[in-house]
Design a protein around this motif. Structure first.
Motif, PDB file in Angstrom:
ATOM      1  N   ALA A 221      -3.751   8.164 -30.624  1.00  0.00           N
ATOM      2  CA  ALA A 221      -4.736   8.877 -29.676  1.00  0.00           C
ATOM      3  C   ALA A 221      -5.663   9.329 -30.635  1.00  0.00           C
ATOM      4  O   ALA A 221      -6.874   9.456 -30.176  1.00  0.00           O
ATOM      5  CB  ALA A 221      -3.971  10.096 -29.079  1.00  0.00           C
TER       6      ALA A 221
ATOM      7  N   GLN B 226       4.627   6.662 -27.601  1.00  0.00           N
ATOM      8  CA  GLN B 226       3.566   5.926 -27.484  1.00  0.00           C
ATOM      9  C   GLN B 226       3.014   4.886 -29.103  1.00  0.00           C
ATOM     10  O   GLN B 226       3.361   5.588 -29.991  1.00  0.00           O
ATOM     11  CB  GLN B 226       2.117   6.675 -27.157  1.00  0.00           C
TER      12      GLN B 226
ATOM     13  N   HIS C 299     -18.441  17.524 -21.044  1.00  0.00           N
ATOM     14  CA  HIS C 299     -19.009  16.158 -20.443  1.00  0.00           C
ATOM     15  C   HIS C 299     -20.321  16.610 -20.062  1.00  0.00           C
ATOM     16  O   HIS C 299     -21.239  15.829 -19.729  1.00  0.00           O
ATOM     17  CB  HIS C 299     -18.361  15.656 -19.489  1.00  0.00           C
TER      18      HIS C 299
ATOM     19  N   GLU D  76       7.630  16.116 -23.827  1.00  0.00           N
ATOM     20  CA  GLU D  76       7.216  14.582 -23.403  1.00  0.00           C
ATOM     21  C   GLU D  76       8.279  13.603 -23.358  1.00  0.00           C
ATOM     22  O   GLU D  76       8.217  12.490 -23.034  1.00  0.00           O
ATOM     23  CB  GLU D  76       6.542  13.996 -24.919  1.00  0.00           C
TER      24      GLU D  76
ATOM     25  N   TYR E 151       1.122  10.113 -29.312  1.00  0.00           N
ATOM     26  CA  TYR E 151       1.901  10.905 -28.450  1.00  0.00           C
ATOM     27  C   TYR E 151       3.317  10.311 -28.500  1.00  0.00           C
ATOM     28  O   TYR E 151       3.562   9.141 -28.718  1.00  0.00           O
ATOM     29  CB  TYR E 151       1.502  10.859 -27.083  1.00  0.00           C
TER      30      TYR E 151
ATOM     31  N   GLU F  46     -16.244   9.605 -24.184  1.00  0.00           N
ATOM     32  CA  GLU F  46     -15.616   9.156 -22.841  1.00  0.00           C
ATOM     33  C   GLU F  46     -14.347   9.820 -22.625  1.00  0.00           C
ATOM     34  O   GLU F  46     -13.603  10.308 -23.557  1.00  0.00           O
ATOM     35  CB  GLU F  46     -15.747   7.728 -22.910  1.00  0.00           C
ATOM     36  N   ASN F  47     -13.784   9.521 -21.485  1.00  0.00           N
ATOM     37  CA  ASN F  47     -12.539  10.030 -20.870  1.00  0.00           C
ATOM     38  C   ASN F  47     -11.404   9.220 -21.869  1.00  0.00           C
ATOM     39  O   ASN F  47     -11.586   7.800 -22.034  1.00  0.00           O
ATOM     40  CB  ASN F  47     -12.302   9.416 -19.441  1.00  0.00           C
ATOM     41  N   GLY F  48     -10.668   9.853 -22.399  1.00  0.00           N
ATOM     42  CA  GLY F  48      -9.385   9.239 -23.081  1.00  0.00           C
ATOM     43  C   GLY F  48      -9.878   8.992 -24.531  1.00  0.00           C
ATOM     44  O   GLY F  48      -9.015   8.479 -25.335  1.00  0.00           O
ATOM     45  N   SER F  49     -10.931   9.595 -25.124  1.00  0.00           N
ATOM     46  CA  SER F  49     -11.522   9.281 -26.474  1.00  0.00           C
ATOM     47  C   SER F  49     -10.788  10.156 -27.516  1.00  0.00           C
ATOM     48  O   SER F  49     -10.766   9.873 -28.555  1.00  0.00           O
ATOM     49  CB  SER F  49     -12.952   9.385 -26.595  1.00  0.00           C
ATOM     50  N   GLY F  50     -10.020  11.225 -27.000  1.00  0.00           N
ATOM     51  CA  GLY F  50      -9.014  11.828 -27.903  1.00  0.00           C
ATOM     52  C   GLY F  50      -9.627  13.428 -28.115  1.00  0.00           C
ATOM     53  O   GLY F  50      -9.139  13.984 -29.082  1.00  0.00           O
ATOM     54  N   LYS F  51     -10.525  13.725 -27.200  1.00  0.00           N
ATOM     55  CA  LYS F  51     -11.115  15.204 -27.349  1.00  0.00           C
ATOM     56  C   LYS F  51     -10.034  16.166 -27.181  1.00  0.00           C
ATOM     57  O   LYS F  51      -9.817  17.184 -28.082  1.00  0.00           O
ATOM     58  CB  LYS F  51     -12.376  15.544 -26.338  1.00  0.00           C
ATOM     59  N   SER F  52      -9.178  16.282 -26.293  1.00  0.00           N
ATOM     60  CA  SER F  52      -8.456  17.041 -25.822  1.00  0.00           C
ATOM     61  C   SER F  52      -7.101  17.306 -27.065  1.00  0.00           C
ATOM     62  O   SER F  52      -6.828  18.414 -27.582  1.00  0.00           O
ATOM     63  CB  SER F  52      -7.595  17.132 -24.621  1.00  0.00           C
ATOM     64  N   THR F  53      -6.879  15.932 -27.543  1.00  0.00           N
ATOM     65  CA  THR F  53      -5.581  15.793 -28.509  1.00  0.00           C
ATOM     66  C   THR F  53      -6.126  16.467 -29.882  1.00  0.00           C
ATOM     67  O   THR F  53      -5.239  17.027 -30.461  1.00  0.00           O
ATOM     68  CB  THR F  53      -5.449  14.224 -28.610  1.00  0.00           C
TER      69      THR F  53
ATOM     70  N   GLU G 278     -13.631  21.683 -21.902  1.00  0.00           N
ATOM     71  CA  GLU G 278     -14.413  21.752 -20.391  1.00  0.00           C
ATOM     72  C   GLU G 278     -14.372  23.007 -19.772  1.00  0.00           C
ATOM     73  O   GLU G 278     -13.921  23.129 -18.640  1.00  0.00           O
ATOM     74  CB  GLU G 278     -13.856  20.530 -19.517  1.00  0.00           C
TER      75      GLU G 278
ATOM     76  N   GLN H  24      -8.441  22.630 -19.981  1.00  0.00           N
ATOM     77  CA  GLN H  24      -8.754  21.800 -18.779  1.00  0.00           C
ATOM     78  C   GLN H  24      -7.863  22.388 -17.390  1.00  0.00           C
ATOM     79  O   GLN H  24      -8.415  22.790 -16.140  1.00  0.00           O
ATOM     80  CB  GLN H  24      -8.644  20.604 -19.017  1.00  0.00           C
TER      81      GLN H  24
HETATM   82  N1  LIG Z   1       0.838  13.694 -22.999  1.00  0.00           N
HETATM   83  C1  LIG Z   1       0.313  12.545 -23.293  1.00  0.00           C
HETATM   84  N2  LIG Z   1       1.334  11.504 -23.496  1.00  0.00           N
HETATM   85  C2  LIG Z   1       0.888  10.449 -23.731  1.00  0.00           C
HETATM   86  N3  LIG Z   1      -0.295  10.008 -23.847  1.00  0.00           N
HETATM   87  C3  LIG Z   1      -1.375  10.760 -23.925  1.00  0.00           C
HETATM   88  C4  LIG Z   1      -0.946  12.107 -23.299  1.00  0.00           C
HETATM   89  N4  LIG Z   1      -2.039  12.803 -23.289  1.00  0.00           N
HETATM   90  C5  LIG Z   1      -2.983  12.069 -23.721  1.00  0.00           C
HETATM   91  N5  LIG Z   1      -2.718  10.882 -24.005  1.00  0.00           N
HETATM   92  C6  LIG Z   1      -3.352   9.929 -24.053  1.00  0.00           C
HETATM   93  O1  LIG Z   1      -4.034   9.955 -25.400  1.00  0.00           O
HETATM   94  C7  LIG Z   1      -5.452   9.441 -25.506  1.00  0.00           C
HETATM   95  C8  LIG Z   1      -6.562  10.512 -25.618  1.00  0.00           C
HETATM   96  O2  LIG Z   1      -6.519  11.583 -24.681  1.00  0.00           O
HETATM   97  P1  LIG Z   1      -6.932  12.996 -24.346  1.00  0.00           P
HETATM   98  O3  LIG Z   1      -6.576  13.786 -23.302  1.00  0.00           O
HETATM   99  O4  LIG Z   1      -7.172  13.468 -25.885  1.00  0.00           O
HETATM  100  O5  LIG Z   1      -8.597  12.466 -23.895  1.00  0.00           O
HETATM  101  P2  LIG Z   1      -9.712  13.376 -23.685  1.00  0.00           P
HETATM  102  O6  LIG Z   1     -10.853  12.540 -24.549  1.00  0.00           O
HETATM  103  O7  LIG Z   1      -9.543  14.696 -23.816  1.00  0.00           O
HETATM  104  O8  LIG Z   1      -9.884  12.643 -22.299  1.00  0.00           O
HETATM  105  P3  LIG Z   1     -10.839  13.364 -20.888  1.00  0.00           P
HETATM  106  O9  LIG Z   1     -12.189  13.489 -21.093  1.00  0.00           O
HETATM  107  O10 LIG Z   1     -10.473  12.379 -19.752  1.00  0.00           O
HETATM  108  O11 LIG Z   1     -10.211  14.793 -20.720  1.00  0.00           O
HETATM  109  C9  LIG Z   1      -5.705   8.913 -23.906  1.00  0.00           C
HETATM  110  O12 LIG Z   1      -5.481   7.478 -24.236  1.00  0.00           O
HETATM  111  C10 LIG Z   1      -4.581   9.298 -23.258  1.00  0.00           C
HETATM  112  O13 LIG Z   1      -4.115   8.563 -22.381  1.00  0.00           O
END
Ligand SMILES: Nc1ncnc2c1ncn2[C@@H]1O[C@H](COP(=O)(O)OP(=O)(O)OP(=O)(O)O)[C@@H](O)[C@H]1O
Length: 591
Positions: free
Chosen positions: A361, A357, A544, A117, A354, A380-387, A513, A427
């Motif tokens: 997240a 930032q 989703h 990062e 992150y 929803e998108n960006g809600s933090g699921k992957s994190t 996903e 993903q």
């Molecule tokens: N590598 C990164 N560096 C900085 N911010 C990140 C990074 N990856 C994700 N984010 C931010 O962290 C937050 C959560 O992201 P995350 O990928 O966990 O969302 P998500 O729920 O999996 O989204 P999606 O449904 O779009 O896959 C978002 O605001 C995203 O912009």
């Protein structure tokens, strides 16, 4: 002072780089080490023999043995050239492989994603890896010739000091300012052109966009060639004017110093002519003096040129050594084994942002999962699921809170052992351009040659149908860039990635996903085998597709990094308006 400390640094990196030669190829390096001084001393020896011959001829006591010596020395001087070239070639091949393998091994030490990062780290890594295939060549060619020139110059100085130590000293002194300026200019051009200065990065990106397969479709469809070529040209013009300045300064400086050097040579010549006129030295010595002077000047300029080119390579080597010495901030030194009787996973007040930032997240996330449960994660998108799952895989460390397995912090566990118990489909899953057997088998390296397990995994991951219909074999190569290599559709690649995940004997499976590019029938099949495969396994699947959540024992609902619901689908539908709205919205679109 700055110059001295830079010089010391330069010598240190040079020494470190020389050690690399040694580590890469001991025998070849040893032969070269013997050859370099021989090659370096030959010019002085030839001049010395000529001097003795000349004096012998003038004083009528010429010895024929001298011709034999001269012949031997001359043969050695030419014979060392092809030997040297071949040995340097061998050493280069070995050094390139050595440097690249070291880089790959170092990459294996980086367990997390934190460093990736960091823009500086990433730029350095790109530079170090993209140039690792040719930089070692310069290191060898310029490094060796620099050492050789130094020895030649020193031996010439000794010859010259027979006439005058003063002249030898002045010639030596004249190298210093020219060298300082050369190094300075070389550093400037390295920073402007070679390193990832923002402009250099931009032009590289523009040309890559037009030349790689990745963007080929959109570039053609939207007619983007002129846009990117013009963008390249504009940035190049800006860089070029900077570089032109640097190069012109280099030329003027060189000319000034060459003038000084010519002046010094003329001065020396006048001095020796005077000596001959006064009968202080013989006319034979004049010829030797002139040869030595010419050879010294040539060596001095070769030294300056090669060492400043080497300097450029050493700046690269510095980045290489920096990368090799980089340490992760996250602590991966835990030693605990993953528990055999795995019972539960607990997220305890976990928050995460992150690197670089401010926004969180994940914000104070707490929940508990029992071994064998299937958890769907929605939001929803960006809600933090992957994190959420990336932290479970220990790609990052939480800012606050922790994750525990059987009440033990996962950070205290041995990272390699820990990860053996996890399997995932991401993903942005990897497309390994390898034979199908390996591309699937890599999911469990211990079963790489177990054909039956690979076929079973392909059946479970729903790739087997494609495999049969397309008449593929386990040895079919993936990737058009290889001979007879084939490409797959997006959904087929995804099924292959799922098959790979099914190879593992892991206790925890994460699917981010997993069915995004799959058609409804394949999606149904995948989920069927998924249920079969994941009995007794703990599964997190991010989706989703709300229809898939019915497969889950519990659904975790995330909104802006916080948990807003965690229960079975039915209960959430009854009690959680946010979830019910999310579900109904999608259900409606199918009506
Ligand atoms: N590598 C990164 N560096 C900085 N911010 C990140 C990074 N990856 C994700 N984010 C931010 O962290 C937050 C959560 O992201 P995350 O990928 O966990 O969302 P998500 O729920 O999996 O989204 P999606 O449904 O779009 O896959 C978002 O605001 C995203 O912009």
């Amino acid at each position: 002072m700055i110059f001295i400390s830079k010089l010391i640094n330069y010598v240190k990196i040079f020494w470190q780089s020389f050690k690399l030669f040694w580590q890469a190829a001991k025998v070849t390096s040893s032969i070269l080490l013997i050859l370099i001084p021989i090659q370096a001393l030959i010019p002085s020896i030839l001049i010395k023999i000529s001097q003795v011959m000349m004096d012998g001829l003038l004083h009528h006591n010429f010895s024929n043995e001298l011709i034999v010596f001269w012949g031997i020395a001359f043969f050695v001087s030419v014979a060392t050239i092809p030997i040297n070239t071949s040995l340097q070639g061998i050493l280069t091949d070995k050094l390139i492989a050595f440097v690249n393998i070291k880089l790959m091994k170092k990459s294996a030490d980086i367990k997390g994603l934190n460093l990736f990062e960091n823009a500086d780290f990433y730029d350095n890594l790109q530079l170090v890896s993209s140039e690792a295939s040719w930089r070692p060549v310069n290191l060898i060619v310029f490094g060796i010739s620099m050492v050789r020139e130094i020895i030649t110059i020193l031996s010439m100085m000794i010859l010259l000091s027979n006439y005058s130590i003063f002249i030898a000293f002045i010639l030596l002194l004249s190298i210093i300012p020219q060298s300082i300026i050369s190094y300075h200019i070389q550093q400037n051009s390295f920073e402007t052109m070679v390193t990832r200065s923002p402009d250099a990065r931009k032009i590289q990106y523009y040309s890559e966009t037009l030349l790689t397969q990745k963007d080929a479709k959109e570039v053609r469809l939207f007619g983007l060639f002129n846009f990117f070529i013009d963008s390249y040209h504009n940035v190049y013009q800006k860089m070029h004017s900077k570089m032109k300045k640097v190069r012109l300064t280099q030329m003027w400086n060189s000319l000034i110093f060459l003038l000084i050097s010519a002046f010094l040579s003329v001065f020396s010549l006048v001095w020796i002519i005077q000596k001959i006129r006064n009968n202080e030295i013989s006319a034979g010595s004049f010829l030797v003096f002139v040869s030595t002077l010419t050879a010294t000047t040539a060596s001095v300029y070769a030294l300056i040129e090669n060492s400043s080119l080497l300097y450029d390579t050493l700046l690269y080597m510095k980045k290489y050594f920096n990368f090799m010495n980089i340490k992760e901030q996250n602590d991966y030194s835990g030693t605990l084994a993953f528990p055999n009787d795995f019972k539960s996973i607990d997220y305890n007040h976990l928050s995460f942002s992150y690197p670089g930032q401010n926004e969180l997240a994940l914000n104070d996330v707490s929940f508990n999962v029992k071994s064998g449960e299937r958890i769907a994660i929605v939001g929803e998108n960006g809600s933090g699921k992957s994190t959420l799952v990336k932290l479970l895989m220990r790609f990052y460390d939480p800012v606050k809170g922790n994750i525990k397995i059987n009440n033990k912090d996962i950070n205290k566990m041995n990272i390699d052992d820990y990860r053996k118990n996890l399997s995932a489909v991401f993903q942005d899953y990897s497309k390994f351009y390898l034979p199908i057997k390996d591309s699937v088998g890599l999911g469990n390296i211990r079963k790489l040659n177990d054909k039956q397990s690979i076929i079973n995994a392909m059946q479970d991951g729903n790739f087997y149908e494609t495999f049969k219909n397309k008449n593929l074999s386990l040895n079919t190569m993936l990737g058009k860039q290889f001979d007879n290599g084939i490409d797959l559709s997006g959904g087929q690649w995804q099924k292959l990635a799922i098959s790979r995940a099914f190879m593992a004997d892991s206790k925890i499976i994460i699917l981010d996903e997993p069915t995004a590019s799959l058609d409804p029938r394949s999606e149904f099949n995948i989920y069927q085998s998924f249920i079969k495969m994941t009995e007794n396994k703990t599964v997190f699947f991010i989706t989703h597709r709300m229809s898939a959540v019915k497969l889950a024992d519990e659904v975790l609902v995330l909104k802006s990094g916080k948990i807003v619901g965690f229960d079975s689908h039915d209960k959430l539908m009854k009690n959680n308006k946010y979830y019910a709205d999310l579900y109904n919205l999608q259900a409606k679109s199918f009506e």
